[in-house]
Design an enzyme around this catalytic site. Structure first.
Site, mmCIF file in Angstrom:
data_model
loop_
_atom_site.group_PDB
_atom_site.id
_atom_site.type_symbol
_atom_site.label_atom_id
_atom_site.label_comp_id
_atom_site.label_asym_id
_atom_site.label_seq_id
_atom_site.Cartn_x
_atom_site.Cartn_y
_atom_site.Cartn_z
ATOM 1 N N HIS A 72 22.540 3.481 -8.779
ATOM 2 C CA HIS A 72 22.745 3.170 -10.190
ATOM 3 C C HIS A 72 24.179 3.488 -10.598
ATOM 4 C CE1 HIS A 72 18.456 2.829 -12.012
ATOM 5 N NE2 HIS A 72 18.588 2.139 -10.907
ATOM 6 N N TYR A 201 18.224 6.205 -22.140
ATOM 7 C CA TYR A 201 18.012 7.447 -22.885
ATOM 8 C C TYR A 201 18.032 7.096 -24.372
ATOM 9 C CZ TYR A 201 18.902 10.220 -18.669
ATOM 10 O OH TYR A 201 18.825 10.790 -17.418
ATOM 11 N N PRO A 293 14.889 18.790 -18.080
ATOM 12 C CA PRO A 293 15.163 17.656 -17.187
ATOM 13 C C PRO A 293 16.073 16.574 -17.759
ATOM 14 C CG PRO A 293 12.897 17.586 -17.984
ATOM 15 C CD PRO A 293 13.486 18.860 -18.472
ATOM 16 N N LYS A 297 19.245 17.444 -13.463
ATOM 17 C CA LYS A 297 20.046 18.351 -12.639
ATOM 18 C C LYS A 297 19.236 19.268 -11.716
ATOM 19 C CE LYS A 297 24.169 17.259 -13.744
ATOM 20 N NZ LYS A 297 24.204 15.999 -13.027
ATOM 21 N N TYR A 385 27.089 13.814 -15.342
ATOM 22 C CA TYR A 385 25.843 13.166 -14.903
ATOM 23 C C TYR A 385 25.896 12.850 -13.403
ATOM 24 C CZ TYR A 385 21.554 10.462 -15.388
ATOM 25 O OH TYR A 385 20.258 10.022 -15.274
HETATM 26 C C1 FAD Z 1 6.594 19.267 -13.678
HETATM 27 C C2 FAD Z 1 8.066 19.177 -13.341
HETATM 28 C C3 FAD Z 1 8.779 17.984 -13.575
HETATM 29 C C4 FAD Z 1 10.140 17.890 -13.267
HETATM 30 N N1 FAD Z 1 10.824 16.736 -13.538
HETATM 31 C C5 FAD Z 1 12.149 16.661 -13.244
HETATM 32 C C6 FAD Z 1 12.901 15.498 -13.504
HETATM 33 O O1 FAD Z 1 12.385 14.509 -14.020
HETATM 34 N N2 FAD Z 1 14.235 15.509 -13.182
HETATM 35 C C7 FAD Z 1 14.840 16.593 -12.599
HETATM 36 O O2 FAD Z 1 16.029 16.572 -12.270
HETATM 37 N N3 FAD Z 1 14.148 17.694 -12.339
HETATM 38 C C8 FAD Z 1 12.826 17.754 -12.641
HETATM 39 N N4 FAD Z 1 12.152 18.872 -12.366
HETATM 40 C C9 FAD Z 1 12.880 19.929 -11.704
HETATM 41 C C10 FAD Z 1 12.979 19.705 -10.196
HETATM 42 O O3 FAD Z 1 11.833 19.053 -9.734
HETATM 43 C C11 FAD Z 1 13.182 21.062 -9.571
HETATM 44 O O4 FAD Z 1 14.408 21.560 -10.015
HETATM 45 C C12 FAD Z 1 13.131 21.053 -8.043
HETATM 46 O O5 FAD Z 1 11.812 20.814 -7.606
HETATM 47 C C13 FAD Z 1 13.623 22.384 -7.507
HETATM 48 O O6 FAD Z 1 13.372 22.471 -6.135
HETATM 49 P P1 FAD Z 1 13.034 23.848 -5.471
HETATM 50 O O7 FAD Z 1 12.886 23.544 -4.010
HETATM 51 O O8 FAD Z 1 13.991 24.880 -5.910
HETATM 52 O O9 FAD Z 1 11.633 24.322 -6.095
HETATM 53 P P2 FAD Z 1 10.204 23.653 -6.019
HETATM 54 O O10 FAD Z 1 10.282 22.180 -5.913
HETATM 55 O O11 FAD Z 1 9.419 24.247 -7.146
HETATM 56 O O12 FAD Z 1 9.613 24.177 -4.652
HETATM 57 C C14 FAD Z 1 9.159 25.502 -4.495
HETATM 58 C C15 FAD Z 1 8.158 25.521 -3.353
HETATM 59 O O13 FAD Z 1 7.793 26.873 -3.082
HETATM 60 C C16 FAD Z 1 6.404 26.948 -2.896
HETATM 61 N N5 FAD Z 1 5.999 28.338 -3.184
HETATM 62 C C17 FAD Z 1 5.916 28.950 -4.393
HETATM 63 N N6 FAD Z 1 5.527 30.234 -4.255
HETATM 64 C C18 FAD Z 1 5.346 30.422 -2.921
HETATM 65 C C19 FAD Z 1 4.937 31.540 -2.145
HETATM 66 N N7 FAD Z 1 4.621 32.707 -2.717
HETATM 67 N N8 FAD Z 1 4.854 31.400 -0.807
HETATM 68 C C20 FAD Z 1 5.174 30.226 -0.198
HETATM 69 N N9 FAD Z 1 5.563 29.120 -0.903
HETATM 70 C C21 FAD Z 1 5.662 29.235 -2.235
HETATM 71 C C22 FAD Z 1 5.846 25.920 -3.872
HETATM 72 O O14 FAD Z 1 4.549 25.488 -3.522
HETATM 73 C C23 FAD Z 1 6.879 24.803 -3.728
HETATM 74 O O15 FAD Z 1 6.536 23.889 -2.709
HETATM 75 C C24 FAD Z 1 10.791 18.999 -12.692
HETATM 76 C C25 FAD Z 1 10.096 20.177 -12.447
HETATM 77 C C26 FAD Z 1 8.750 20.291 -12.787
HETATM 78 C C27 FAD Z 1 8.014 21.602 -12.535
#
Ligand code: FAD
Length: 395
Positions: A72, A201, A293, A297, A385
């Site tokens: 995009h 947006y 969101p 980011k 962005y």
């Molecule tokens: C509902 C929702 C919608 C979102 N929508 C957007 C969006 O539209 N745009 C955007 O940019 N961002 C969005 N985000 C944010 C984005 O998805 C996150 O920033 C991203 O997933 C971060 O990645 P991460 O690997 O740090 O954490 P996560 O993706 O949360 O991964 C953490 C992992 O750790 C695992 N875990 C947790 N505790 C334990 C434990 N004790 N032992 C072992 N494993 C564990 C979990 O199961 C998970 O798989 C959204 C977040 C949520 C919650």
């Protein structure tokens, strides 16, 4: 069990880190509390900054993204029934973003890890990180009904906002910065081609709306709703009617409707935990920070953190110097706070707070007019962005 890097969590942060370490010849073990199907289905982010897409490619995980992802070159801002396109490459010297769902990033990285990488244990729940402040941290975890210990040289908590890693940093050494918002996003997935070829947006007196997509056949749309809204309280026609109102324009643009396959409500929060490191425990991604969101980011910050950690550990292995590991928290936080600022700005620019006054409404419109009429203001948005580079200084 023993490994060099114990990684808690197989979200984008943990999976990408395992891949980067594998490519550098550093062994790791990933513990994930959920099963594989759950991790691969969890709908979340969908926009990859140019830097994130480049990192996935360089890590050998970009092949399907380049085939199926949608490049995009801009977004549309919609307000006061008018439309304004922000041209990313023209404003940033050629940068763009990639629309490729987080679910697909995770599927690609999981497949690679299981084929070529070190152990990735599903349904393995970390219970606690012990001795985090020493040279021999350990992860206590439960897998297949029994408790075990993973001895590590380093632990990286990639376990999201609700994980356990952050709790191992003594409260007395910790500072938390937080803001909650009195609204959330009702998000839908719909089996209908997107009604516009770029993200839209929309700022409207009834509240914010976002048109996004997952593929040429699947739309992802969001409505600002009151905090705590039950997604079941909105029936499908009501959602489409409300989206139509908030996207209204003076030209002949129209919103295509289709079957809704998923409805969720996401709360909005800004959160930063400082520091992001304690001894040999490092926090990455949502474990350390959350952004609303609106700026797209979250996933990109997670990628930036693990790239920073992997570079620092490789530097340590190659030179013996802990300098970059010692700078980890500082380096990441510079980028994190830029993303916090941008996500906050986009949120307050486009959402209508409950009880907003006519004065505040006019200010929002003035801010949007400024972006639409000033190349400097528009460039600021486009640069943020498309993403802040993953440089060692976080610049
Ligand atoms: C509902 C929702 C919608 C979102 N929508 C957007 C969006 O539209 N745009 C955007 O940019 N961002 C969005 N985000 C944010 C984005 O998805 C996150 O920033 C991203 O997933 C971060 O990645 P991460 O690997 O740090 O954490 P996560 O993706 O949360 O991964 C953490 C992992 O750790 C695992 N875990 C947790 N505790 C334990 C434990 N004790 N032992 C072992 N494993 C564990 C979990 O199961 C998970 O798989 C959204 C977040 C949520 C919650």
């Amino acid at each position: 069990m023993r490994t060099t890097v114990g990684i808690i969590g197989a979200g984008p942060a943990g999976l990408l880190l395992a891949r980067l370490l594998h490519n550098a010849g550093i062994d790791s073990v990933v513990l994930e509390s959920r099963d594989r199907a759950y991790v691969e289905r969890r709908q979340r982010a969908g926009i990859l900054e140019q830097g994130t897409a480049d990192v996935l490619r360089a890590a050998g995980a970009g092949e399907r993204m380049d085939r199926e992802g949608l490049r995009h070159d801009g977004i549309e801002l919609r307000f006061d029934r008018t439309r304004h396109r922000v041209d990313f490459p023209g404003l940033t010297g050629g940068r763009s973003v990639m629309v490729y769902a987080q679910t697909e990033v995770c599927k690609d990285l999981i497949a690679l890890q299981l084929r070529e990488g070190g152990p990735l244990l599903f349904e393995a729940e970390a219970l606690a990180v012990e001795d985090a402040g020493t040279d021999a941290p350990r992860i206590r975890f439960r897998h297949e009904g029994r408790e075990d210990v993973l001895e590590c040289s380093y632990v990286v908590g990639c376990d999201g906002f609700w994980g356990v890693a952050r709790k191992a940093i003594p409260a007395g050494l910790t500072q938390v910065f937080e803001r909650t918002y009195p609204f959330g996003w009702l998000g839908i997935l719909a089996d209908v081609p997107p009604s516009h070829d770029e993200l839209v947006y929309a700022r409207h007196d009834r509240g914010f709306a976002l048109l996004s997509m997952r593929s040429p056949a699947v739309s992802r749309l969001y409505l600002q709703v009151a905090d705590g809204t039950d997604p079941g309280a909105w029936d499908d026609e009501e959602i489409w009617d409300e989206l139509e109102r908030r996207f209204e324009t003076d030209d002949d643009w129209y919103l295509q409707r289709g079957p809704i396959t998923q409805k969720t409500v996401t709360p909005m929060r800004s959160y930063v935990h400082e520091p992001m490191r304690h001894g040999r425990l490092f926090l990455a991604g949502d474990a350390a920070h959350i952004v609303p969101p609106t700026g797209a980011k979250g996933l990109n910050l997670a990628a930036g953190d693990v790239v920073t950690f992997a570079r620092a550990l490789i530097h340590r292995q190659e030179t013996g110097s802990p300098e970059l590991l010692d700078a980890y928290s500082r380096t990441c936080l510079r980028r994190v706070w830029q993303a916090e600022r941008f996500s906050y700005d986009m949120t307050t620019l486009l959402h209508r707070a409950p009880g907003a006054t006519a004065f505040e409404d006019r200010l929002q419109l003035a801010r949007l007019e400024r972006i639409a009429s000033s190349r400097a203001a528009e460039t600021d948005l486009a640069e943020a962005y498309t993403g802040f580079p993953f440089g060692p200084a976080g610049e």
